[in-house]
Motif scaffolding. Structure first.
Motif: not given
Length: 297
Positions: A6-27
């Motif tokens: 969950a913390a990794f997801r927040d990091y990708l979304l809020k700090e790296k500013k990746y799109s939700s599509h990219t974040v879901n792929a990473y997760l």
């Protein structure tokens, strides 16, 4: 592990500013690695695993028939995860520190010729009805702006400025850029907007491009649209929105545009990304060089 993911997801979304599509792929990739370890080694916690476990996963992916491109993408997700763990001081060394990506054979991206693009557009030179008008505008926008498929799909109606002949798109990592629209496209915008307003029902009103049922377009729809039209004029293996973006860049370079300008239009963060589009313009330069140099007479 749930809290860490969950913390990794927040990091990708809020700090790296990746799109939700990219974040879901990473997760999904990280969770896939976790599942592999749970099933094969009865180990759910992947924070402190060594490279040996990762190598076993790579072998299983390759043996499962995945391409090196796909495997490298999954490892890139895992690298991002362990980089996050390093940043948050949960590990001291990444197990992927010395990993080398799998070799990928270079494939030549062959753009459409100017003749092929003209032939496609001539088949819908005078479009009739909502779908034909929309389809012509989509093809013309890809070819005259070089925008990405995702950028076109998510184009917001409020970001289309017909009066100023500009559109604002949201690119990778949520980076916005303003793209100029050629005068030849301006009238198409007005025509499409009128047809769009006459749709019987609109659900996804924020999005500029819609289906005839008033819904936002999806990636497969846009791919099929481009493939369908260009299949009538081209025998090239790949006929996709990305090839049309590639065509945009190549034709600009062939006609004298400088690399930096093309880079800005494409929304690339570095020139290295743009240089992959130069091979076709190089062939054009070679032709000019051979025709013009006195030693070749």
């Amino acid at each position: 592990m749930v809290t860490i993911i969950a913390a990794f997801r927040d990091y990708l979304l809020k700090e790296k500013k990746y799109s939700s599509h990219t974040v879901n792929a990473y997760l999904n990739d990280v969770l896939s690695f976790q599942t592999f370890n749970t099933i094969n080694f009865d180990e759910e916690n992947i924070v402190h695993l060594g490279y040996g476990r990762i190598r076993s996963w790579i072998v299983s992916l390759v043996n499962g028939g995945l391409s090196n491109v796909t495997v490298n993408r999954k490892i890139a997700s895992l690298k991002a995860f362990y980089k996050f763990l390093l940043k948050t001081k949960q590990i001291e060394v990444s197990p992927l520190l010395k990993h080398k990506a799998l070799k990928i054979p270079k494939t030549l991206q062959i753009p459409f010729s100017e003749k092929e693009v003209v032939e496609v557009l001539s088949t819908i030179e005078n479009p009739i009805g909502f779908e034909e008008i929309r389809n012509k505008l989509i093809i013309d926008l890809f070819y005259t702006t070089g925008m990405r498929r995702a950028e076109l799909i998510h184009l917001n109606i409020s970001n289309v400025n017909v009066e100023n002949s500009t559109i604002k798109v949201l690119g990778k990592r949520n980076k916005e850029r303003i793209l100029p629209v050629l005068p030849i496209i301006k009238s198409q915008f007005s025509q499409y907007i009128k047809e769009r307003s006459d749709l019987e029902y609109i659900k996804d009103n924020d999005f500029f491009f819609l289906t005839k049922k008033g819904l936002k377009l999806n990636e497969s729809f846009v791919y099929r649209l481009i493939n369908s039209y260009f299949s009538t004029v081209s025998e090239k293996v790949k006929k996709s929105p990305h090839i049309l973006r590639h065509t945009f860049a190549t034709h600009l370079l062939n006609n004298g545009a400088d690399l930096n300008s093309v880079k800005e239009l494409l929304g690339h963060s570095s020139l290295a990304s743009t240089q992959i589009y130069t091979h076709s313009s190089l062939s054009e330069l070679q032709k000019v060089y051979k025709d013009a140099h006195p030693r070749n007479k």
